[in-house]
Design an enzyme around this catalytic site. Structure first.
Site, PDB file in Angstrom:
ATOM      1  N   LYS A  44     -57.497 -73.245  -9.483  1.00 49.11           N
ATOM      2  CA  LYS A  44     -57.050 -72.916 -10.585  1.00 49.11           C
ATOM      3  C   LYS A  44     -56.911 -74.014 -11.650  1.00 49.11           C
ATOM      4  O   LYS A  44     -56.878 -75.198 -10.961  1.00 49.11           O
ATOM      5  CB  LYS A  44     -55.643 -72.331 -10.438  1.00 49.11           C
ATOM      6  CG  LYS A  44     -55.227 -71.385 -11.734  1.00 49.11           C
ATOM      7  CD  LYS A  44     -56.091 -69.860 -11.268  1.00 49.11           C
ATOM      8  CE  LYS A  44     -56.237 -68.872 -12.303  1.00 49.11           C
ATOM      9  NZ  LYS A  44     -56.393 -67.571 -11.884  1.00 49.11           N
ATOM     10  N   ASP A  56     -59.453 -67.357 -17.557  1.00 44.52           N
ATOM     11  CA  ASP A  56     -58.195 -66.563 -17.326  1.00 44.52           C
ATOM     12  C   ASP A  56     -57.381 -66.491 -18.479  1.00 44.52           C
ATOM     13  O   ASP A  56     -58.168 -66.397 -19.731  1.00 44.52           O
ATOM     14  CB  ASP A  56     -57.499 -67.689 -16.193  1.00 44.52           C
ATOM     15  CG  ASP A  56     -56.238 -66.997 -15.589  1.00 44.52           C
ATOM     16  OD1 ASP A  56     -56.483 -65.984 -14.565  1.00 44.52           O
ATOM     17  OD2 ASP A  56     -55.081 -67.221 -16.258  1.00 44.52           O
TER      18      ASP A  56
HETATM   19  N1  GLU Z   1     -58.864 -65.875 -13.580  1.00 46.54           N
HETATM   20  C1  GLU Z   1     -59.390 -64.754 -12.736  1.00 46.54           C
HETATM   21  C2  GLU Z   1     -58.631 -64.386 -11.376  1.00 46.54           C
HETATM   22  O1  GLU Z   1     -57.331 -64.711 -11.471  1.00 46.54           O
HETATM   23  C3  GLU Z   1     -60.789 -64.877 -12.276  1.00 46.54           C
HETATM   24  C4  GLU Z   1     -61.163 -66.237 -11.619  1.00 46.54           C
HETATM   25  C5  GLU Z   1     -62.747 -66.492 -11.402  1.00 46.54           C
HETATM   26  O2  GLU Z   1     -63.415 -65.374 -11.779  1.00 46.54           O
HETATM   27  O3  GLU Z   1     -63.011 -67.378 -10.823  1.00 46.54           O
HETATM   28  O4  GLU Z   1     -58.852 -63.962 -10.259  1.00 46.54           O
END
Ligand code: GLU
Length: 446
Positions: free
Chosen positions: A124, A164
């Protein structure tokens, strides 16, 4: 493993990192029983290794705003776990972003990605940059400055960021543009959530919300219920809330509430195409208020300073931010007859809210299972990029259906209690953990 001992140690090492400690505690409490019948995990100190990120990059992001003033923000990328594949996870731009928030999200991502059936590790990233009220040019300059620092630590086979909260297609576009310029690499697989003309996947924008509703459909079917005719309260009005509202409406439910930081919109007639499209307009305006929805559609009413959970509904879907539904909100929903709650946001419910739902015996499922369709479709985008092809919307949607069905089945397998109640929190945590733990065990002490 003794959960209390490990948690005491983490609290000492990372004081005040409340979201991170909350996410770790939830997982450890769910897996304790299973872990303790696997002495090989204990011997390899799997839990002690799994709760710490592999590495954290912290960097300064300096950019110039529209008035010519110099602004400095903090940027981060947390590469949490690579046991089952390259690091994968979104980037969050929000004023409250800090290492605790991103560590909780990276930790959750590791298990969520394991549940998707695809080979992706957990990561993240983000910044305390606040997109509210910023112009398009400011957003672009910030994204470029952010990527200037990040580009060297990501890549299609090492770490693949995506969107996100506060990061959507526009931001991914600006970041990708700068990545290409710096890296002199033209591999689209370095980011997901891209535009449709440059390597994006059909259905990716809808995938988190659509996948969530496919999961809810399975949950309801298992309990002998149907979503047709049910009333649904949704928090938020961004990309995820929009996808959930669209699919819920298509499946015959009535979405009677959406909300923002300013209050809730009560929408007793439900959604239609015009209203759903307007949610996207609101999100793109960068003002972070939901009130204009009720000005545009007179059948809806804006109630300031109230949450979506104050509206009587059958199904509650938190779609905005962590800990947005607390114990008091859960009590209010239960008193109003809510019989299903599913986290579409990451860790949308506090531990008190989850306990209240589970004690009441209503259907409840956690974000890492419910919202995994987003990252799963990112995984499908990576596959298409690697193969240099693009699949039709129907093909992607069919794969998304299969993945959500598999996640639901895994939760049922590991979460069904002796009394027949399905503890989806436990099921999701154990299923995700077993996969990552086994991979770590087989790869030795690294
Ligand atoms: N931010 C999204 C999640 O919490 C998607 C992450 C992604 O597609 O890599 O899963």
């Amino acid at each position: 493993m003794k959960v209390q001992t490990i948690m005491a140690d983490l609290e000492r090492k990372h004081p005040g990192e409340n979201e991170y400690l909350q996410a770790v505690r939830e997982v450890l409490e769910s897996i304790e029983e299973v872990y303790n019948i696997h002495p090989e995990f204990e011997k390899a100190k799997i839990v002690e290794r799994m709760v710490e990120p592999d590495r954290i990059f912290t960097f300064r992001v300096t950019w110039v705003d529209d008035r010519g003033e110099i602004q400095t923000n903090l940027g981060y990328r947390i590469q949490f776990n690579s046991a089952i594949g390259p690091y994968k996870g979104g980037i969050r731009f929000h004023k409250a972003v800090n290492p605790s928030m991103l560590k909780f999200l990276g930790f959750e991502q590791t298990f969520k990605n394991a549940l998707t059936t695809l080979p992706m590790g957990g990561a993240k990233g983000g910044s305390d940059f606040d997109p509210v009220g910023k112009s398009d040019a400011e957003i672009m300059r910030f994204c470029q400055a952010f990527m200037w620092e990040l580009w060297n630590n990501i890549g299609p086979d090492t770490d693949v960021p995506a969107g996100d909260v506060g990061v959507g297609g526009r931001e991914i576009g600006y970041m990708y543009g700068m990545y290409k310029k710096l890296a002199r690499e033209y591999n689209t697989g370095v980011l997901t959530g891209k535009g449709m003309t440059w390597g994006g996947s059909l259905i990716r924008p809808e995938a988190t919300g659509f996948g969530a509703l496919y999961f809810v459909e399975h949950m309801l079917a298992k309990a002998g219920k149907s979503i047709k005719g049910a009333t649904v309260a949704i928090s938020g009005f961004g990309n995820v809330a929009w996808g959930a509202a669209t699919k819920a409406t298509e499946l015959g439910a009535k979405v009677i509430a959406i909300s923002g930081p300013d209050g809730v919109v009560y929408n007793p007639e439900g959604m239609n195409k015009e209203k759903l499209d307007y949610m996207l307009v609101l999100r793109a305006s960068n003002q972070n208020v939901v009130a204009p929805f009720a000005e545009k559609f007179p059948d809806a009413t804006f109630i300031p300073a109230k949450k979506a959970w104050s509206i009587k509904c059958d199904i509650a879907l938190p779609c905005a931010f962590q800990n947005e539904l607390n114990g008091d909100d859960a009590a209010e929903l239960l008193a109003n007859g809510t019989w299903c709650a599913a986290e579409v946001s990451n860790m949308g419910c506090t531990p008190e809210a989850i306990a209240a739902f589970q004690n009441a015996g209503i259907l409840f499922a956690p974000g890492k299972a419910v919202n995994a369709g987003g990252v799963a479709t990112s995984g499908l985008e990576m596959t298409q990029n690697a193969m240099h092809i693009s699949w039709s919307a129907a093909e992607v949607d069919q794969k998304l259906h299969y993945i959500m069905e598999s996640i639901h089945a895994a939760c049922v397998k590991y979460g069904t209690q002796e009394d027949g109640y399905i503890n989806y929190v436990k099921g999701a945590n154990i299923a995700g953990f077993m996969k990552v733990a086994q991979a770590m065990l087989e790869q030795g002490i690294v």
